[in-house]
Design a protein around this motif. Structure first.
Motif, PDB file in Angstrom:
ATOM      1  N   MET A   1       0.842  -1.188   0.000  1.00  0.00           N
ATOM      2  CA  MET A   1       0.000   0.000   0.000  1.00  0.00           C
ATOM      3  C   MET A   1       0.884   1.247   0.000  1.00  0.00           C
ATOM      4  O   MET A   1       1.860   1.320   0.730  1.00  0.00           O
ATOM      5  N   LYS A   2       0.484   2.194  -0.781  1.00  0.00           N
ATOM      6  CA  LYS A   2       1.217   3.457  -0.873  1.00  0.00           C
ATOM      7  C   LYS A   2       0.237   4.591  -0.585  1.00  0.00           C
ATOM      8  O   LYS A   2      -0.885   4.599  -1.106  1.00  0.00           O
ATOM      9  N   ALA A   3       0.636   5.552   0.255  1.00  0.00           N
ATOM     10  CA  ALA A   3      -0.212   6.698   0.564  1.00  0.00           C
ATOM     11  C   ALA A   3      -0.093   7.740  -0.540  1.00  0.00           C
ATOM     12  O   ALA A   3       1.001   8.040  -1.000  1.00  0.00           O
ATOM     13  N   LEU A   4      -1.235   8.260  -0.949  1.00  0.00           N
ATOM     14  CA  LEU A   4      -1.263   9.344  -1.933  1.00  0.00           C
ATOM     15  C   LEU A   4      -0.879  10.647  -1.248  1.00  0.00           C
ATOM     16  O   LEU A   4      -1.024  10.789  -0.032  1.00  0.00           O
ATOM     17  N   THR A 162      -9.914  -1.800   1.882  1.00  0.00           N
ATOM     18  CA  THR A 162     -11.295  -1.530   1.485  1.00  0.00           C
ATOM     19  C   THR A 162     -12.207  -1.926   2.641  1.00  0.00           C
ATOM     20  O   THR A 162     -12.016  -2.963   3.260  1.00  0.00           O
ATOM     21  N   THR A 163     -13.174  -1.077   2.935  1.00  0.00           N
ATOM     22  CA  THR A 163     -14.139  -1.362   3.993  1.00  0.00           C
ATOM     23  C   THR A 163     -15.534  -1.409   3.369  1.00  0.00           C
ATOM     24  O   THR A 163     -15.688  -1.247   2.154  1.00  0.00           O
ATOM     25  N   TYR A 171      -4.914   5.463   0.383  1.00  0.00           N
ATOM     26  CA  TYR A 171      -3.959   4.406   0.069  1.00  0.00           C
ATOM     27  C   TYR A 171      -4.328   3.700  -1.226  1.00  0.00           C
ATOM     28  O   TYR A 171      -5.492   3.424  -1.470  1.00  0.00           O
ATOM     29  N   VAL A 172      -3.325   3.434  -2.045  1.00  0.00           N
ATOM     30  CA  VAL A 172      -3.545   2.697  -3.292  1.00  0.00           C
ATOM     31  C   VAL A 172      -2.587   1.505  -3.321  1.00  0.00           C
ATOM     32  O   VAL A 172      -1.513   1.534  -2.736  1.00  0.00           O
ATOM     33  N   ASP A 173      -3.015   0.460  -4.014  1.00  0.00           N
ATOM     34  CA  ASP A 173      -2.136  -0.706  -4.204  1.00  0.00           C
ATOM     35  C   ASP A 173      -1.055  -0.325  -5.201  1.00  0.00           C
ATOM     36  O   ASP A 173      -1.307   0.335  -6.200  1.00  0.00           O
TER      37      ASP A 173
END
Length: 174
Positions: A1-4, A162-163, A171-173
């Motif tokens: 996961m990477k934070a934008l 994802t919830t 966060y993006v993959d």
């Protein structure tokens, strides 16, 4: 996961204002924390235009509604229930209505505004209106506690996964 990257002021305000009636999904902290000061300043400016408690209560209820959806989405982003903010909002409305329609509370407010607020006034008002004053005090304390809980939950970072409220806006993959 990477934070934008964090949203800037203009991006955050545009995003939040475009979603005023959207209570579903998730909002990042930057969207929420740039939007809420706008709402609070707007509320303060509009409320300062009148001394009438009922009118101020109506203005505050309407203006604060514009922050309600952003707060609900913020809580959902932190994987908390939006019901917390709905309960807080309802308690705030109850407290505002009681304050605006109570002659006893209006007397205290007017005396405080005129500078003639003293212990004799408090004792006189409380003496004849103890039940009303206790209800107002208790509802105000309950509102403050729930609002503090909401505030603390809004500080929590986004859930990266994802919830039930959707994908993470932060966060993006990779």
């Amino acid at each position: 996961m990477k934070a934008l990257p964090q949203l800037g002021f203009v991006e955050a305000v545009k995003l939040a204002s475009s979603r005023i009636l959207d209570f579903k999904g998730r909002s990042r902290r930057s969207e929420f924390w740039w939007w809420i000061p706008i709402i609070l300043i707007l509320n303060w400016v509009l409320s300062s235009l009148t001394d009438n408690l009922l009118v101020n209560g109506i203005i505050s209820t309407i203006v604060m509604f514009f922050g309600l959806s952003a707060t609900a989405r913020r809580l959902q982003d932190a994987d908390k229930s939006a019901w917390w903010v709905y309960i807080s909002y309802a308690l705030g409305i109850v407290n505002t209505v009681v304050a605006a329609t109570s002659p006893a509370i209006n007397t205290l407010m007017e005396d405080a505004a005129s500078g003639s607020f003293d212990s004799d006034t408090i004792l006189k008002v409380w003496g004849g209106n103890a039940g009303e004053m206790l209800f107002y005090s208790a509802s105000g304390i309950l509102f403050a506690i729930v609002a503090l809980i909401v505030f603390i939950m809004c500080l929590k970072d986004s859930e990266p996964q994802t919830t039930e409220h959707g994908d993470s806006p932060k966060y993006v993959d990779e």
